[in-house]
Design an enzyme around this catalytic site. Structure first.
Site, PDB file in Angstrom:
ATOM      1  N   ARG A   1       0.571  -0.997  -0.091  1.00  0.00           N
ATOM      2  CA  ARG A   1      -0.067  -0.033  -0.050  1.00  0.00           C
ATOM      3  C   ARG A   1       1.175   1.761  -0.082  1.00  0.00           C
ATOM      4  O   ARG A   1       2.158   1.152   0.854  1.00  0.00           O
ATOM      5  CB  ARG A   1      -0.371   0.111   1.094  1.00  0.00           C
TER       6      ARG A   1
ATOM      7  N   HIS B   1      -1.918  -0.562  -9.515  1.00  0.00           N
ATOM      8  CA  HIS B   1      -2.613  -1.428  -8.974  1.00  0.00           C
ATOM      9  C   HIS B   1      -2.949  -3.041  -8.595  1.00  0.00           C
ATOM     10  O   HIS B   1      -3.923  -2.947  -9.501  1.00  0.00           O
ATOM     11  CB  HIS B   1      -3.363  -0.633  -7.872  1.00  0.00           C
TER      12      HIS B   1
HETATM   13  P1  NAP Z   1      -1.090 -11.471   5.560  1.00  0.00           P
HETATM   14  O1  NAP Z   1      -0.796 -12.974   5.237  1.00  0.00           O
HETATM   15  O2  NAP Z   1      -1.669 -11.230   6.373  1.00  0.00           O
HETATM   16  O3  NAP Z   1       0.809 -11.112   5.566  1.00  0.00           O
HETATM   17  C1  NAP Z   1       0.859 -10.345   6.090  1.00  0.00           C
HETATM   18  C2  NAP Z   1       2.426 -10.213   6.838  1.00  0.00           C
HETATM   19  O4  NAP Z   1       2.788  -8.999   7.425  1.00  0.00           O
HETATM   20  C3  NAP Z   1       2.304 -10.784   8.117  1.00  0.00           C
HETATM   21  O5  NAP Z   1       3.737 -11.413   7.277  1.00  0.00           O
HETATM   22  C4  NAP Z   1       3.121 -10.090   8.623  1.00  0.00           C
HETATM   23  O6  NAP Z   1       3.808 -10.253   9.963  1.00  0.00           O
HETATM   24  C5  NAP Z   1       3.625  -9.022   8.164  1.00  0.00           C
HETATM   25  N1  NAP Z   1       3.602  -7.192   9.018  1.00  0.00           N
HETATM   26  C6  NAP Z   1       2.398  -6.898   9.968  1.00  0.00           C
HETATM   27  N2  NAP Z   1       2.582  -5.752  10.573  1.00  0.00           N
HETATM   28  C7  NAP Z   1       3.955  -5.280  10.597  1.00  0.00           C
HETATM   29  C8  NAP Z   1       5.205  -4.762  10.813  1.00  0.00           C
HETATM   30  N3  NAP Z   1       3.714  -3.951  11.792  1.00  0.00           N
HETATM   31  N4  NAP Z   1       6.030  -5.095  11.042  1.00  0.00           N
HETATM   32  C9  NAP Z   1       6.144  -6.357   9.656  1.00  0.00           C
HETATM   33  N5  NAP Z   1       5.454  -7.167   9.632  1.00  0.00           N
HETATM   34  C10 NAP Z   1       4.680  -6.556   9.796  1.00  0.00           C
HETATM   35  O7  NAP Z   1      -1.076 -10.228   3.831  1.00  0.00           O
HETATM   36  P2  NAP Z   1      -0.872 -11.032   2.482  1.00  0.00           P
HETATM   37  O8  NAP Z   1      -1.919 -11.733   2.022  1.00  0.00           O
HETATM   38  O9  NAP Z   1       0.473 -10.981   2.136  1.00  0.00           O
HETATM   39  O10 NAP Z   1      -1.009  -9.236   1.811  1.00  0.00           O
HETATM   40  C11 NAP Z   1      -0.049  -8.434   2.189  1.00  0.00           C
HETATM   41  C12 NAP Z   1      -0.750  -7.184   1.722  1.00  0.00           C
HETATM   42  O11 NAP Z   1      -0.205  -7.265   0.094  1.00  0.00           O
HETATM   43  C13 NAP Z   1      -2.546  -6.781   1.354  1.00  0.00           C
HETATM   44  O12 NAP Z   1      -2.398  -6.432   3.269  1.00  0.00           O
HETATM   45  C14 NAP Z   1      -2.763  -5.862   1.099  1.00  0.00           C
HETATM   46  O13 NAP Z   1      -2.295  -4.578   1.157  1.00  0.00           O
HETATM   47  C15 NAP Z   1      -1.009  -6.296  -0.344  1.00  0.00           C
HETATM   48  N6  NAP Z   1      -1.583  -6.591  -1.136  1.00  0.00           N
HETATM   49  C16 NAP Z   1      -1.144  -6.420  -2.703  1.00  0.00           C
HETATM   50  C17 NAP Z   1      -2.131  -5.665  -3.955  1.00  0.00           C
HETATM   51  C18 NAP Z   1      -1.595  -5.205  -5.499  1.00  0.00           C
HETATM   52  O14 NAP Z   1      -2.575  -5.828  -6.201  1.00  0.00           O
HETATM   53  N7  NAP Z   1      -0.545  -4.029  -4.756  1.00  0.00           N
HETATM   54  C19 NAP Z   1      -2.934  -7.368  -4.449  1.00  0.00           C
HETATM   55  C20 NAP Z   1      -3.150  -8.240  -3.028  1.00  0.00           C
HETATM   56  C21 NAP Z   1      -2.559  -7.546  -2.312  1.00  0.00           C
HETATM   57  P3  NAP Z   1       2.955 -11.452  11.236  1.00  0.00           P
HETATM   58  O15 NAP Z   1       4.136 -12.914  10.022  1.00  0.00           O
HETATM   59  O16 NAP Z   1       4.335 -11.793  12.191  1.00  0.00           O
HETATM   60  O17 NAP Z   1       2.020 -11.591  11.174  1.00  0.00           O
END
Ligand code: NAP
Length: 312
Positions: free
Chosen positions: A227, A275
């Site tokens: 983001r 995006h």
């Molecule tokens: P997820 O499974 O919830 O994984 C999030 C990861 O971020 C986890 O490893 C978490 O740590 C870590 N994290 C959270 N807060 C943190 C912090 N303060 N410091 C360090 N690490 C932190 O999410 P996901 O499904 O992989 O998706 C990740 C993000 O990608 C989404 O939230 C979204 O914003 C973005 N996204 C973008 C697109 C696009 O088209 N650009 C598409 C899909 C998603 P822990 O393992 O310790 O919980």
């Protein structure tokens, strides 16, 4: 069972039909202004500000996507309403392709060769190998883990940073916030291409300011597919301009669409996409959401329920 789909997008009808085909016993309506028939579940993206006032009996909200800040920042969202997100559903492989494409483009100096071609110059530039390109994945979740494993399998040195998770993947060097404040600095210093894959939360907002980005070694690169709010844009631009950073690939922005006067549009070191790094694939995502709704309705365990206190 009644479901309301709230999705201000030209794919709303296709989503409704795909969901309805998966949930044959349910009635699925598309939300429009004035719609206030009570539904049991809502599915969608960025509901309008008063949405939850008009739907007070909802049992859960299912996000059409991995991120959930578009629901969490809704002013009418009741404190206890469960929010469930899409997990992977084909987005992981898109993230892998996006990051791989950018890293190879920089590693193989393709922008420089394109400029040379335009200028009619035939000159071989020095090459580098994968072990000179340590990558660093900030956020080792559902998507980050797939990116980390793909780069590790390709032979790149891989660092990863997560908040609390201590289970790593083979061949991935894991840094964890829970293990100490110095872990973040060490992660950044060891990384030549930073890939941001963590959710936007109170803790990650503005996380990559000048102080943090300066920890990357001189000549490093940044990919942001999470983001826009995680990066302080002025800091990134300053470091690109003064040569500390060599390039950035940005898929997400604080304001989308990015307004035309923004410097990213014309910056020679910036690659931009609107995006689209990982677009939610409708069929597998609708199938996953339908499955989760059925599990929820049957009081079974549902994965992907958002922890409201940590914001993801
Ligand atoms: P997820 O499974 O919830 O994984 C999030 C990861 O971020 C986890 O490893 C978490 O740590 C870590 N994290 C959270 N807060 C943190 C912090 N303060 N410091 C360090 N690490 C932190 O999410 P996901 O499904 O992989 O998706 C990740 C993000 O990608 C989404 O939230 C979204 O914003 C973005 N996204 C973008 C697109 C696009 O088209 N650009 C598409 C899909 C998603 P822990 O393992 O310790 O919980």
């Amino acid at each position: 069972m009644r479901i309301v789909l709230v999705y201000g997008n030209d794919k709303a009808q296709a989503w409704r039909d795909t969901l309805a085909a998966q949930l044959r016993d349910a009635r699925v309506d598309i939300w429009q202004p004035g719609f206030n028939e009570p539904a049991d579940y809502a599915v969608g993206w960025a509901p309008p500000p008063r949405f939850f006032v008009d739907q007070p009996q909802l049992r859960a909200f299912f996000s059409i996507g991995a991120g959930v800040e578009h629901v969490l920042n809704n002013p009418s969202l009741p404190p206890g309403l469960p929010i469930v997100r899409v997990e992977d559903a084909g987005m992981g492989e898109q993230m892998v392709d996006y990051c791989r494409f950018e890293v190879l483009r920089w590693m193989q100096r393709r922008d420089e060769y394109a400029a040379q071609q335009t200028a009619g110059i035939w000159r071989q530039l020095s090459e580098s190998l994968r072990d000179e390109w340590p990558v660093g994945i900030f956020g080792l979740g559902v998507l980050g883990r797939q990116v980390a494993n793909a780069f590790a399998a390709d032979g790149f040195p891989v660092n990863a940073f997560s908040r609390s998770n201590t289970t790593s993947e083979p061949k991935v060097r894991l840094f964890t916030e829970a293990n100490g404040a110095d872990q973040f600095d060490a992660f950044m210093r060891a990384t030549r291409v930073l890939m941001i894959l963590a959710p936007l939360t109170a803790a990650t907002q503005d996380r990559f300011d000048r102080k943090a980005l300066q920890l990357l070694p001189r000549g490093a690169y940044v990919i942001n597919v999470a983001r826009g709010g995680l990066i302080v844009d002025e800091a990134l631009l300053e470091l690109l301009d003064d040569g500390h950073l060599n390039g950035a690939a940005l898929d997400v922005f604080r304001q989308e669409p990015l307004p035309p006067p923004h410097r990213y549009w014309t910056h020679p070191k910036v690659h931009m996409t609107p995006h689209t790094a990982a677009v939610t694939p409708m069929r597998p995502a609708a199938k996953q959401i339908a499955e989760k709704i059925k599990q929820y309705a049957a009081n079974q365990t549902v994965s992907g329920i958002v922890d409201r206190s940590r914001g993801y």
